[in-house]
Structure formats: structure tokens, C-alpha cells
Motif scaffolding. Structure first.
Motif, PDB file in Angstrom:
ATOM      1  N   ASP A 117       0.708  -1.279   0.097  1.00 22.19           N
ATOM      2  CA  ASP A 117      -0.133  -0.135  -0.011  1.00 22.19           C
ATOM      3  C   ASP A 117       0.853   1.318  -0.157  1.00 22.19           C
ATOM      4  N   TYR A 118       2.310   1.149   0.160  1.00 24.67           N
ATOM      5  CA  TYR A 118       3.194   2.117   0.269  1.00 24.67           C
ATOM      6  C   TYR A 118       3.626   2.404  -1.186  1.00 24.67           C
ATOM      7  N   SER A 119       3.590   1.477  -1.965  1.00 21.80           N
ATOM      8  CA  SER A 119       4.419   1.464  -3.343  1.00 21.80           C
ATOM      9  C   SER A 119       4.090   2.763  -4.131  1.00 21.80           C
ATOM     10  N   ASP A 120       3.076   2.971  -4.400  1.00 25.09           N
ATOM     11  CA  ASP A 120       2.775   4.025  -5.396  1.00 25.09           C
ATOM     12  C   ASP A 120       3.162   5.376  -4.848  1.00 25.09           C
ATOM     13  N   THR A 121       3.237   5.554  -3.586  1.00 24.24           N
ATOM     14  CA  THR A 121       3.484   6.842  -2.849  1.00 24.24           C
ATOM     15  C   THR A 121       5.087   6.950  -2.964  1.00 24.24           C
ATOM     16  N   PHE A 122       5.892   5.875  -2.492  1.00 23.35           N
ATOM     17  CA  PHE A 122       7.059   5.820  -2.698  1.00 23.35           C
ATOM     18  C   PHE A 122       7.573   6.114  -4.130  1.00 23.35           C
ATOM     19  N   ALA A 123       7.129   5.331  -5.105  1.00 21.30           N
ATOM     20  CA  ALA A 123       7.504   5.577  -6.432  1.00 21.30           C
ATOM     21  C   ALA A 123       7.327   6.935  -6.994  1.00 21.30           C
ATOM     22  N   ALA A 124       6.166   7.693  -6.348  1.00 21.70           N
ATOM     23  CA  ALA A 124       5.902   8.966  -6.967  1.00 21.70           C
ATOM     24  C   ALA A 124       6.818   9.830  -6.184  1.00 21.70           C
ATOM     25  N   TRP A 125       7.318   9.729  -4.926  1.00 21.80           N
ATOM     26  CA  TRP A 125       8.362  10.632  -4.311  1.00 21.80           C
ATOM     27  C   TRP A 125       9.761  10.263  -5.238  1.00 21.80           C
ATOM     28  N   LEU A 126      10.097   8.983  -5.624  1.00 23.60           N
ATOM     29  CA  LEU A 126      11.181   8.861  -6.503  1.00 23.60           C
ATOM     30  C   LEU A 126      11.246   9.638  -7.837  1.00 23.60           C
ATOM     31  N   HIS A 127      10.064   9.463  -8.418  1.00 24.42           N
ATOM     32  CA  HIS A 127       9.726  10.161  -9.905  1.00 24.42           C
ATOM     33  C   HIS A 127      10.020  11.655  -9.548  1.00 24.42           C
ATOM     34  N   GLU A 128       9.426  12.149  -8.438  1.00 23.13           N
ATOM     35  CA  GLU A 128       9.575  13.588  -8.182  1.00 23.13           C
ATOM     36  C   GLU A 128      11.405  14.087  -7.922  1.00 23.13           C
ATOM     37  N   GLN A 129      11.663  13.186  -7.072  1.00 24.60           N
ATOM     38  CA  GLN A 129      13.112  13.702  -6.696  1.00 24.60           C
ATOM     39  C   GLN A 129      14.253  13.453  -7.785  1.00 24.60           C
ATOM     40  N   PHE A 130      14.102  12.440  -8.575  1.00 30.96           N
ATOM     41  CA  PHE A 130      14.793  12.049  -9.666  1.00 30.96           C
ATOM     42  C   PHE A 130      14.332  12.174 -10.744  1.00 30.96           C
ATOM     43  N   THR A 140      11.590  10.386 -19.737  1.00 32.50           N
ATOM     44  CA  THR A 140      11.117   9.802 -20.959  1.00 32.50           C
ATOM     45  C   THR A 140       9.887   8.705 -20.157  1.00 32.50           C
ATOM     46  N   GLN A 141       9.761   8.877 -18.868  1.00 34.23           N
ATOM     47  CA  GLN A 141       8.751   7.762 -18.301  1.00 34.23           C
ATOM     48  C   GLN A 141       7.786   8.375 -17.288  1.00 34.23           C
ATOM     49  N   GLY A 142       6.628   8.357 -17.831  1.00 36.15           N
ATOM     50  CA  GLY A 142       5.545   8.960 -16.970  1.00 36.15           C
ATOM     51  C   GLY A 142       5.521   8.089 -15.391  1.00 36.15           C
ATOM     52  N   LEU A 143       4.749   9.237 -14.867  1.00 38.62           N
ATOM     53  CA  LEU A 143       4.772   8.516 -13.287  1.00 38.62           C
ATOM     54  C   LEU A 143       3.835   7.083 -13.287  1.00 38.62           C
ATOM     55  N   HIS A 144       2.980   7.055 -13.963  1.00 35.11           N
ATOM     56  CA  HIS A 144       1.830   5.783 -13.907  1.00 35.11           C
ATOM     57  C   HIS A 144       2.761   4.681 -14.262  1.00 35.11           C
ATOM     58  N   ASP A 145       3.467   4.767 -15.623  1.00 41.11           N
ATOM     59  CA  ASP A 145       4.221   3.805 -15.985  1.00 41.11           C
ATOM     60  C   ASP A 145       5.559   3.454 -14.947  1.00 41.11           C
ATOM     61  N   TRP A 146       6.174   4.362 -14.207  1.00 43.67           N
ATOM     62  CA  TRP A 146       7.120   3.949 -13.312  1.00 43.67           C
ATOM     63  C   TRP A 146       6.505   3.364 -11.967  1.00 43.67           C
ATOM     64  N   GLN A 147       5.287   3.970 -11.688  1.00 40.13           N
ATOM     65  CA  GLN A 147       4.656   3.116 -10.364  1.00 40.13           C
ATOM     66  C   GLN A 147       4.411   1.700 -10.642  1.00 40.13           C
ATOM     67  N   ARG A 148       4.034   1.381 -12.081  1.00 40.24           N
ATOM     68  CA  ARG A 148       3.712   0.007 -12.442  1.00 40.24           C
ATOM     69  C   ARG A 148       4.947  -0.879 -12.359  1.00 40.24           C
ATOM     70  N   GLU A 149       6.310   0.000 -13.075  1.00 46.08           N
ATOM     71  CA  GLU A 149       7.272  -0.903 -13.122  1.00 46.08           C
ATOM     72  C   GLU A 149       7.922  -1.038 -11.728  1.00 46.08           C
ATOM     73  N   PHE A 150       7.873  -0.153 -10.839  1.00 46.25           N
ATOM     74  CA  PHE A 150       8.297  -0.278  -9.362  1.00 46.25           C
ATOM     75  C   PHE A 150       7.468  -1.165  -8.700  1.00 46.25           C
ATOM     76  N   LYS A 151       6.161  -1.299  -8.794  1.00 44.43           N
ATOM     77  CA  LYS A 151       5.277  -2.265  -8.028  1.00 44.43           C
ATOM     78  C   LYS A 151       5.766  -3.830  -8.650  1.00 44.43           C
ATOM     79  N   ASP A 152       5.704  -3.803  -9.788  1.00 43.16           N
ATOM     80  CA  ASP A 152       6.221  -5.403 -10.441  1.00 43.16           C
ATOM     81  C   ASP A 152       7.550  -5.576  -9.993  1.00 43.16           C
TER      82      ASP A 152
END
Length: 152
Positions: free
Chosen positions: A12-25, A31-43
């Protein structure tokens, strides 16, 4: 109470942490949108590509760090990597990043790895003080980076 846990067991924390990473880095995700990254990170929590340790306190996410199979397109032959080390601004100056790094390194040892790599564009001295060896500089994502390694 502060505790570190595997994100795999607290998805339940995966999407939040992925969003933090997407913003910080953001430069790495140009070239990778937030939702694609959240899916990759979750997988990646299930397939082992992004084995992540997170810090929680009273149910609040404070940060995390990952053991990544691949973290630099410039060095596809190297791995695994210490990646995604990030602590929320409100939780900094508590030694949490160092604790997360130690946990990721311990995970790597448990799996049987003998060394880890990382890249950083602005924390070379921080990692050098903690036993990471500078290997070389390279340019990626529009920034100068240091490639570093640590024997476990």
C-alpha cells in the motif's frame, strides 16, 4: 516506533514511494511517466528487480532504498545496485538513510552478492565516508555522475 520492512510486504506504500522517487529524480524519468514508473516499481517488488526496504513510523512512510538489478543504462553489465535511497524531508537528520543503506546491503549479502554499485550526481562524499569506492565519472540524464562500488 520506527521500523524498517520490505515494501513487498506493505504494497500500500508502493505508489507513494514511487511518486516520491519520480519527483526527486525527475531527470531520470524524463521519458517515463509517473503511472508507468509506479507499475514498473510495483512489479519490481515481485520479480526482484527493485527489492525495496522502507522505513515506517506510526504508519507513516519516511523513506526507502532499493536493491536493483539494473540502475544505469550506461553500465548494463554491472549490478546489483543500491538505488532509490530517499528520506522524506521531515525525517532527515536522524541517520535513516544510513540505516536503509545498511539494510539494503544486508539483503544483498543474504542473496549472495559480494559487491554493490551505485551512481550519484551529488552525494559522492557521503557514500565515500561510508565505505563506497569511487570508480569513475560519467554523464547521464544531463548530469555528471559518480560510479561507485562497495564490497560487502
Amino acid at each position: 516506533m520506527l521500523r524498517t520492512v520490505l515494501l513487498h510486504d506493505h504494497m500500500d506504500y508502493s505508489d507513494t514511494f514511487a511518486a516520491w522517487l519520480h519527483e526527486q529524480f525527475a531527470y531520470e524519468f524524463a521519458t517515463q511517466g509517473l503511472h508507468d514508473w509506479q507499475r514498473e516499481f510495483k512489479d519490481g517488488q515481485n520479480d526482484g528487480n527493485w527489492q525495496t526496504v522502507i522505513a515506517l513510523e506510526n504508519g507513516q512512510l519516511l523513506g526507502g532504498g532499493a536493491l536493483a538489478n539494473h540502475d544505469s543504462p550506461d553500465y548494463p553489465e554491472l549490478g546489483p545496485w543500491l538505488a532509490c535511497v530517499l528520506v522524506a524531508p521531515s525525517a532527515r537528520q536522524r541517520g535513516l538513510a544510513e540505516q536503509l543503506i545498511t539494510e539494503v546491503c544486508a539483503t544483498a549479502v543474504e542473496i549472495g552478492h559480494q559487491k554493490l554499485y551505485l551512481h550519484t550526481h551529488d552525494r559522492r562524499d557521503y557514500y565515500a565516508k561510508r565505505g563506497w569506492e569511487y570508480l569513475e565519472s560519467f554523464r547521464a540524464w544531463g548530469k555528471e555522475h559518480s560510479l561507485m562500488q562497495r564490497r560487502l
